[in-house]
Design a protein around this motif. Sequence first.
Motif: not given
Length: 67
Positions: A4-15
């Motif tokens: 359920g944690d953010l994927t690397d791709a999701e984190w890059e969008r939210l960073r």
Amino acid sequence: MGRGDLTDAEWERLRPFPPVSNRGCGRWRDRRQVIDGILHRVRTGVHWRDLPERFGPCKTFYERRAP
């Protein structure tokens, strides 16, 4: 990374969005860890103080303040 944690791709969008800590505060050591903790709480409904240890101290997320 937990389920359920953010994927690397999701984190890059939210960073760019979470605030960067200032030296006086120091609470947001790992912004991704904090976002994952918030999302965990939203998904599970667990109280802030009952978040798993992997998200860091509960004071990172919640601090009761006097009115």
